[in-house]
Design a protein around this motif. Structure first.
Motif, PDB file in Angstrom:
ATOM      1  N   GLU A   1       6.045 -24.535 -11.755  1.00  0.00           N
ATOM      2  CA  GLU A   1       6.534 -23.212 -11.381  1.00  0.00           C
ATOM      3  C   GLU A   1       6.539 -22.288 -12.602  1.00  0.00           C
ATOM      4  OE1 GLU A   1      10.252 -21.445  -8.729  1.00  0.00           O
ATOM      5  OE2 GLU A   1      10.480 -23.311  -9.828  1.00  0.00           O
TER       6      GLU A   1
ATOM      7  N   PRO B   1      13.290 -32.524  -9.468  1.00  0.00           N
ATOM      8  CA  PRO B   1      12.954 -31.179  -9.945  1.00  0.00           C
ATOM      9  C   PRO B   1      12.618 -31.250 -11.426  1.00  0.00           C
ATOM     10  CG  PRO B   1      15.320 -31.382  -9.641  1.00  0.00           C
ATOM     11  CD  PRO B   1      14.707 -32.637  -9.087  1.00  0.00           C
TER      12      PRO B   1
ATOM     13  N   GLU C   1      10.901 -26.014 -10.272  1.00  0.00           N
ATOM     14  CA  GLU C   1      10.020 -27.051  -9.751  1.00  0.00           C
ATOM     15  C   GLU C   1       8.844 -27.249 -10.697  1.00  0.00           C
ATOM     16  OE1 GLU C   1      11.007 -28.847  -7.362  1.00  0.00           O
ATOM     17  OE2 GLU C   1      12.682 -27.528  -6.798  1.00  0.00           O
TER      18      GLU C   1
END
Lengths: 420, 232
Positions: B35, B5, B32
């Protein structure tokens, strides 16, 4: 470091007025420090240059330093002379290569008149054992002939052939003149940068001749011996002020010194010029120390000002430092940025100070030489000046660590968001 | 191999030295790659502390912060500084720019300190020019000192600087609060578009709920943080 340098420069340019003034303070203090060091060194060199190749200076017993001061530097007056017989005995000593008798006491318009012999032009050495050279004319041969030092000729505008009269005694105006016995300028010496430049040279017999009809510092009333008749008198001097002695071998210097000290006919002493000079330095050491301390304090004040300015700017720059930090500058970089600034100002101040010192020496040197007979050299800094410069740089760098360290602490505490 | 991540917080607690109460207590947070997350927080909710923890300026009292699989606590202070500039772009509320540098030099600042950002930017000046153009900053402004720009222009310069060299994460802390409402929207649109273009994830922090429109995910400090709000 490569990333920091342009930043440091641009940041400094942004604060150029306060930093510029600080730079000026550092520059001036460095100029003062270097100037005093130069003056000190050149004064010493000047003294040391004044006589060279002379092994002993012989005079009546008294203070060695005073003997050197009046015989070589024409400073002060002799309290006692030594008899001509003693001088002749000295010259005849087997260890002695040459002697130069010196007789002082008269003057011409403030410049000292030196009675001596032709040995003076032959054996006297100054600086790095340089002999005297003539810019014009030749040594005196006749009775009423005079050879001028370079400065005397230049200042008073005399040329060979000129007729001048001497004054009785030393000092300024109001002296009795030897007006009835004028001298002809026959030679002018090349500049030496020593007291020779300020001296008028005549023969010992001439000195005797102008005083034939004098007694106790004044002309004898009713007695006037015209110049044409003086040769009928015995012009052998009765005494001289001092004798410069050159030995055949330097190794004999201490034996000769003892010999002179034990001389039976009158109390004499023989002085090594170098030893007497070092006595002079000891005497002047206190004054030199005070001058140095004052200039060192000026540098300290300049550097304290620098640190104060950099530290004061730090509060305004906290935001700037936080932005740098957010964009990748490490606290170490922040430290360097601040230390670099102080260090650079110190370095620039030192270099500018050196430049200014050189400009001042070049600009004022001729005036100082004419006015005080002190030759200032604008050449590459000597060891004393290099030490002084190194000291300033070291002190400046150390002082700059303080703002650097403070900025380091602030940037650690502030992170990327300064608490203002 | 599963991609790590972008950002992972686990069992995170932070207490200012000398205080008994934790001001931040976050069980988990995950972002993520690429994102765009809106983080709502009133002032005093601990969001600035959280951003400092993510940026590695502060170290957590407990738990861990992981960025791109790297646990920040395992790095030395100097390495954390390098890691931050390599991978994270930052925009603050105001006063983002160095006053004595030109607009262009301000944008190039991360490239000065980070070799990775410099290399990823390719021709750094060209990259800066492209970003400035995309952010509607006329070329006539580029050589001017940053202080001659309006606040809105300054914030866009800050955005260009945060984006240059394509860091993986952009953290924006109230970047619009100094702008009027109409310009807030425009700035946000530009910022989001540029993040998409460069592939950076965006963590956008604001106390204006109405700005969360258009973000893929919205979080609130009040829900993330178990510590009582006053302690922050």
């Amino acid at each position: 470091m490569r990333a920091l340098l342009p930043l440091a420069l641009k940041s400094a340019w942004n604060r150029r007025y306060s930093l510029g003034l600080t730079l000026l303070a550092v520059t001036l203090s460095v100029t003062l420090l270097l100037g005093i060091e130069r003056l000190r060194q050149d004064a010493r060199d000047g003294f040391a240059q004044a006589v060279s190749g002379t092994d002993l200076v012989v005079g009546a017993r008294g203070s060695p330093l005073q003997l050197l001061l009046y015989s070589v530097f024409r400073m002060g007056e002799a309290s006692h002379n030594l008899g001509w017989d003693s001088a002749r005995a000295l010259a005849a000593h087997p260890a002695v290569a040459w002697t130069i008798p010196l007789s002082l006491g008269d003057s011409h318009r403030g410049y000292p008149v030196l009675g001596t012999t032709s040995a003076y032009f032959e054996h006297f050495r100054f600086g790095d054992r340089q002999p005297l050279a003539f810019a014009a004319g030749q040594p005196f041969a006749g009775l009423f002939e005079v050879v001028l030092g370079a400065e005397v000729a230049r200042k008073l505008g005399y040329r060979p052939g000129e007729r001048i009269t001497l004054s009785h005694g030393m000092g300024g105006e109001g002296l009795a003149e030897h007006g009835d016995k004028p001298f002809t300028v026959v030679g002018i010496l090349a500049p030496t940068g020593t007291p020779v430049d300020r001296t008028l040279h005549i023969g010992l017999e001439a000195l005797e001749a102008i005083h034939l009809d004098w007694q106790g510092g004044a002309p004898i009333p009713g007695l006037n011996i015209p110049p044409e008749l003086v040769k009928k008198f015995d012009l052998t001097p009765k005494s001289v002020t001092a004798v410069l002695v050159g030995l055949k071998s330097r190794a004999a210097v201490f034996a000769m010194q003892r010999h002179v000290a034990d001389y039976r006919d009158e109390p004499l002493m023989a002085v090594l010029p170098g030893v007497a000079l070092s006595q002079l330095w000891e005497l002047l050491g206190v004054a030199e120390g005070v001058l140095r301390a004052v200039s060192a304090l000026a540098v300290a004040a300049g550097l304290a000002g620098l640190v104060a300015v950099v530290l004061a700017s730090l509060d305004q720059r906290r935001r700037e430092l936080a932005i740098l930090r957010a964009n990748g500058a490490r606290p170490r970089d922040i430290f360097l940025l601040l230390a670099l600034e102080g260090g650079a100002v110190t370095l620039a101040g030192a270099l500018l100070g050196l430049t200014l010192r050189t400009v001042l020496v070049l600009g004022l040197g001729p005036w100082v030489q004419a006015e005080y007979g002190l030759v200032l050299r604008a050449d590459w800094p000597g060891s004393g000046e290099l030490y002084a410069l190194g000291g300033v740089l070291l002190a400046g760098l150390l002082a700059s660590l303080l703002p650097g360290w403070r900025a380091y602490r602030l940037s650690l505490a502030d992170g990327m968001t300064p608490r203002l | 191999m599963t991609t790590a991540p972008l950002l992972l917080l686990e069992d995170l607690e932070f207490r200012w030295p000398g205080q008994t109460e934790a001001c931040l207590d976050i069980p988990a947070l995950r972002l993520e790659a690429g994102e765009q997350v809106f983080l709502h927080g009133a002032s005093g909710s601990g969001k600035s502390t959280l951003l400092n923890l993510v940026a590695g300026v502060l170290a957590p009292t407990r738990g861990r912060v992981e960025v791109l699989g790297q646990v920040l606590g395992e790095l030395s202070a100097a390495d954390r500084d390098r890691f931050r500039v390599d991978h994270v772009g930052l925009i603050f509320q105001q006063f983002n720019l160095i006053p004595y540098l030109s607009v262009l030099d301000n944008v190039l600042l991360p490239c000065r300190f980070s070799r990775r950002r410099r290399e990823r930017a390719g021709d750094a000046r060209a990259a800066a020019a492209t970003l400035l153009r995309h952010l509607d900053l006329a070329e006539s402004l580029w050589r001017r000192p940053a202080t001659q720009l309006s606040v809105g222009q300054q914030q866009r310069v800050a955005a260009a600087r945060a984006l240059i060299g394509r860091p993986e994460l952009l953290i924006a802390d109230e970047p619009t609060s100094a702008l009027d409402a109409a310009r807030q929207e425009a700035f946000l649109d530009l910022l989001r578009r540029e993040c998409v273009d460069s592939g950076a994830a965006l963590l956008f922090v604001s106390h204006h709920r109405r700005l969360e429109r258009g973000f893929g995910r919205a979080l609130a400090m009040a829900e993330l943080n178990r510590a009582p709000a006053e302690a922050a």
